[in-house]
Design a protein around this motif. Structure first.
Motif, PDB file in Angstrom:
ATOM      1  N   LYS A 183       0.973  -1.135   0.153  1.00 51.54           N
ATOM      2  CA  LYS A 183      -0.005   0.103   0.037  1.00 51.54           C
ATOM      3  C   LYS A 183       0.863   1.297   0.052  1.00 51.54           C
ATOM      4  CE  LYS A 183      -3.758  -1.994   2.331  1.00 51.54           C
ATOM      5  NZ  LYS A 183      -5.156  -2.026   3.352  1.00 51.54           N
ATOM      6  N   LEU A 184       0.475   2.150  -1.050  1.00 55.85           N
ATOM      7  CA  LEU A 184       1.450   3.384  -1.001  1.00 55.85           C
ATOM      8  C   LEU A 184       0.657   4.454  -0.154  1.00 55.85           C
ATOM      9  CD1 LEU A 184       2.213   3.682  -4.881  1.00 55.85           C
ATOM     10  CD2 LEU A 184       3.672   3.050  -3.120  1.00 55.85           C
ATOM     11  N   SER A 185       1.439   4.959   0.649  1.00 54.55           N
ATOM     12  CA  SER A 185       1.130   6.226   1.568  1.00 54.55           C
ATOM     13  C   SER A 185       2.138   7.362   1.355  1.00 54.55           C
ATOM     14  CB  SER A 185       0.910   5.627   3.070  1.00 54.55           C
ATOM     15  OG  SER A 185       2.147   5.638   3.317  1.00 54.55           O
ATOM     16  N   THR A 186       1.321   8.558   1.331  1.00 56.85           N
ATOM     17  CA  THR A 186       2.020   9.751   1.218  1.00 56.85           C
ATOM     18  C   THR A 186       2.230  10.514   2.806  1.00 56.85           C
ATOM     19  OG1 THR A 186       1.089  10.184  -1.012  1.00 56.85           O
ATOM     20  CG2 THR A 186       2.031  12.077   0.116  1.00 56.85           C
ATOM     21  N   PRO A 187       3.481  10.641   3.165  1.00 56.63           N
ATOM     22  CA  PRO A 187       3.558  11.195   4.206  1.00 56.63           C
ATOM     23  C   PRO A 187       3.025  12.682   4.364  1.00 56.63           C
ATOM     24  CG  PRO A 187       5.767  10.935   3.543  1.00 56.63           C
ATOM     25  CD  PRO A 187       4.878  10.253   2.467  1.00 56.63           C
ATOM     26  N   SER A 188       2.458  13.099   5.369  1.00 57.94           N
ATOM     27  CA  SER A 188       2.070  14.473   5.469  1.00 57.94           C
ATOM     28  C   SER A 188       3.393  15.269   5.891  1.00 57.94           C
ATOM     29  CB  SER A 188       1.063  14.760   6.661  1.00 57.94           C
ATOM     30  OG  SER A 188       1.553  14.248   8.030  1.00 57.94           O
ATOM     31  N   PHE A 189       3.420  16.529   5.217  1.00 59.91           N
ATOM     32  CA  PHE A 189       4.470  17.159   5.166  1.00 59.91           C
ATOM     33  C   PHE A 189       4.012  18.613   5.953  1.00 59.91           C
ATOM     34  CE2 PHE A 189       6.915  20.894   3.668  1.00 59.91           C
ATOM     35  CZ  PHE A 189       8.308  20.458   3.964  1.00 59.91           C
ATOM     36  N   VAL A 190       4.829  18.923   7.005  1.00 64.57           N
ATOM     37  CA  VAL A 190       4.628  19.989   8.023  1.00 64.57           C
ATOM     38  C   VAL A 190       5.881  20.890   7.873  1.00 64.57           C
ATOM     39  CG1 VAL A 190       4.025  21.037  10.234  1.00 64.57           C
ATOM     40  CG2 VAL A 190       3.229  18.905   9.472  1.00 64.57           C
ATOM     41  N   PRO A 191       5.727  22.138   7.083  1.00 62.21           N
ATOM     42  CA  PRO A 191       6.937  22.848   7.083  1.00 62.21           C
ATOM     43  C   PRO A 191       7.442  23.594   8.382  1.00 62.21           C
ATOM     44  CG  PRO A 191       5.045  24.041   6.140  1.00 62.21           C
ATOM     45  CD  PRO A 191       4.475  22.870   6.543  1.00 62.21           C
ATOM     46  N   ASP A 192       8.787  23.599   8.515  1.00 67.86           N
ATOM     47  CA  ASP A 192       9.374  24.303   9.722  1.00 67.86           C
ATOM     48  C   ASP A 192       9.163  25.762   9.805  1.00 67.86           C
ATOM     49  OD1 ASP A 192      11.012  24.558  11.901  1.00 67.86           O
ATOM     50  OD2 ASP A 192      12.839  24.212  10.926  1.00 67.86           O
ATOM     51  N   PRO A 193       8.487  26.238  10.746  1.00 68.41           N
ATOM     52  CA  PRO A 193       8.181  27.421  10.943  1.00 68.41           C
ATOM     53  C   PRO A 193       9.490  28.399  11.158  1.00 68.41           C
ATOM     54  CG  PRO A 193       7.739  26.532  12.948  1.00 68.41           C
ATOM     55  CD  PRO A 193       8.197  25.175  11.918  1.00 68.41           C
ATOM     56  N   ASN A 194      10.648  27.891  11.411  1.00 64.19           N
ATOM     57  CA  ASN A 194      11.809  28.716  11.515  1.00 64.19           C
ATOM     58  C   ASN A 194      12.488  28.878  10.403  1.00 64.19           C
ATOM     59  OD1 ASN A 194      11.207  28.849  14.591  1.00 64.19           O
ATOM     60  ND2 ASN A 194      12.347  26.921  15.139  1.00 64.19           N
ATOM     61  N   GLU A 195      12.169  27.907   9.535  1.00 64.05           N
ATOM     62  CA  GLU A 195      12.996  28.116   8.038  1.00 64.05           C
ATOM     63  C   GLU A 195      12.383  29.140   7.172  1.00 64.05           C
ATOM     64  OE1 GLU A 195      14.865  24.860   4.815  1.00 64.05           O
ATOM     65  OE2 GLU A 195      13.326  24.299   6.478  1.00 64.05           O
ATOM     66  N   LYS A 196      12.968  29.987   6.516  1.00 65.21           N
ATOM     67  CA  LYS A 196      12.360  30.807   5.782  1.00 65.21           C
ATOM     68  C   LYS A 196      11.521  30.439   4.419  1.00 65.21           C
ATOM     69  CE  LYS A 196      14.912  35.072   6.555  1.00 65.21           C
ATOM     70  NZ  LYS A 196      15.837  36.123   5.981  1.00 65.21           N
TER      71      LYS A 196
END
Length: 200
Positions: free
Chosen positions: A45-58
């Motif tokens: 089964k293929l699953s796409t991981p959820s991406f949460v951007p780093d708030p400290n990175e521009k």
């Protein structure tokens, strides 16, 4: 002949009541290179991981596609009748001043670099019709936007006085070497000239 024997065999199996079990066995065959054989412990089964951007990175490279205005239109150039049927040209636009997903410093730098590309309403428009695929043109637009943001995110540091002096010395040395080579070439040309005879 072989088909007749096969048909007789199927009829005999059906008469004996083992028709369903023999069919289940024949349909249950799996190749030796099937995915279940090669990867027995995998769920496949293929699953796409959820991406949460780093708030400290521009800028992490993540662009929220739902905050972009994307339109498709017929592409120009050669391509036959397919050009008139499929809308493959991609126009990606967003209002730079209202883009909350871009850091403030990057937005100011983008205004300096790409201020002339903005429309009267303040929209930054990126177009792509390089291929005959809508998805590839959209990916090209996203990559162009990503490169623009990354270029604006890079802060160029001013060189130190020592570095500036080294650069000046290099340029001076290169200029002196160029003048010396020109003089040497002129001297060689002078030596190749035939001597002039003066009549007395």
């Amino acid at each position: 002949m072989a088909f007749a024997f096969l048909r007789m065999g199927i009829m005999r199996v059906a008469q004996s009541g083992c028709y369903s079990t023999s069919l289940q066995r024949s349909m249950a065959y799996k190749s030796a290179i099937s995915l279940e054989t090669l990867y027995p412990n995998s769920s496949l089964k293929l699953s796409t991981p959820s991406f949460v951007p780093d708030p400290n990175e521009k800028f992490s490279g993540f662009i929220p596609i739902e905050k972009l205005d994307i339109t498709y239109s017929a592409s120009s150039g050669p391509g036959g009748q397919n050009v008139n049927k499929v809308h493959t040209k991609v126009d990606l636009r967003f209002k730079l001043s209202e883009a909350t997903w871009i850091h403030r410093d990057i937005k100011e730098r983008m205004l300096e670099l790409h201020g002339k590309k903005l429309t009267k309403d303040g929209y930054l428009v990126i177009r792509s019709d390089t291929t005959r695929s809508q998805q590839l043109n959209l990916a090209d637009c996203m990559q162009k936007l990503r490169n623009m943001i990354r270029d604006a995110a890079v802060t160029k540091r001013a060189p130190s006085p020592e570095t500036e002096e080294k650069i000046r010395q290099r340029h001076l040395k290169a200029s002196r070497l160029r003048v010396a080579m020109k003089r040497e070439a002129a001297h060689r040309r002078e030596l190749k000239r035939s001597p002039t005879v003066v009549d007395l």
